[in-house]
Design an enzyme around this catalytic site. Sequence first.
Site, PDB file in Angstrom:
ATOM      1  N   THR A  50      16.632 -24.606  31.859  1.00  0.00           N
ATOM      2  CA  THR A  50      16.862 -25.905  30.757  1.00  0.00           C
ATOM      3  C   THR A  50      18.092 -25.623  30.014  1.00  0.00           C
ATOM      4  OG1 THR A  50      15.726 -24.553  29.364  1.00  0.00           O
ATOM      5  CG2 THR A  50      14.348 -26.374  30.371  1.00  0.00           C
ATOM      6  N   LEU A 102      21.240 -24.511  27.797  1.00  0.00           N
ATOM      7  CA  LEU A 102      21.258 -23.886  26.467  1.00  0.00           C
ATOM      8  C   LEU A 102      21.038 -25.025  25.321  1.00  0.00           C
ATOM      9  CD1 LEU A 102      22.177 -20.914  25.350  1.00  0.00           C
ATOM     10  CD2 LEU A 102      24.170 -21.857  24.739  1.00  0.00           C
ATOM     11  N   HIS A 103      19.615 -25.336  25.397  1.00  0.00           N
ATOM     12  CA  HIS A 103      19.027 -26.138  24.677  1.00  0.00           C
ATOM     13  C   HIS A 103      18.754 -25.620  23.316  1.00  0.00           C
ATOM     14  CE1 HIS A 103      14.836 -24.848  25.103  1.00  0.00           C
ATOM     15  NE2 HIS A 103      15.058 -24.675  26.170  1.00  0.00           N
ATOM     16  N   ALA A 104      17.659 -26.307  22.438  1.00  0.00           N
ATOM     17  CA  ALA A 104      17.466 -25.771  21.009  1.00  0.00           C
ATOM     18  C   ALA A 104      17.191 -24.509  20.940  1.00  0.00           C
ATOM     19  CB  ALA A 104      16.781 -27.094  20.501  1.00  0.00           C
ATOM     20  N   ALA A 158      19.691 -21.812  22.308  1.00  0.00           N
ATOM     21  CA  ALA A 158      20.794 -22.159  21.106  1.00  0.00           C
ATOM     22  C   ALA A 158      20.734 -21.491  19.960  1.00  0.00           C
ATOM     23  CB  ALA A 158      21.144 -23.644  21.200  1.00  0.00           C
TER      24      ALA A 158
END
Length: 86
Positions: A12, A14-16, A19
């Site tokens: 997925t 470096l999503h929320a 991150a």
Amino acid sequence: MVKQTVEVTNPTGLHARPAADFIKIASSLPCDVSIEKNGKEVNAKSILGLLALAIAKGDCIDIITDGEGEQDGLKKLVDFVKNIKE
């Protein structure tokens, strides 16, 4: 200043959540930290900046640290990106 290119292998990107974890590590470092993708560089201690890069699986990013503890900080961040598992 030290810099290393790393490929994001997390499915997925470096999503929320990753991150936010990345920023926790970056914010704990005494040095400046930035990330560059496709010529755009952002402060890696800013969630908005990091999310604006829309880092996805397969993207290669440059992690840049500058200042006190830059070598150790770069290693921590590169290791984190290489080992993100979800």
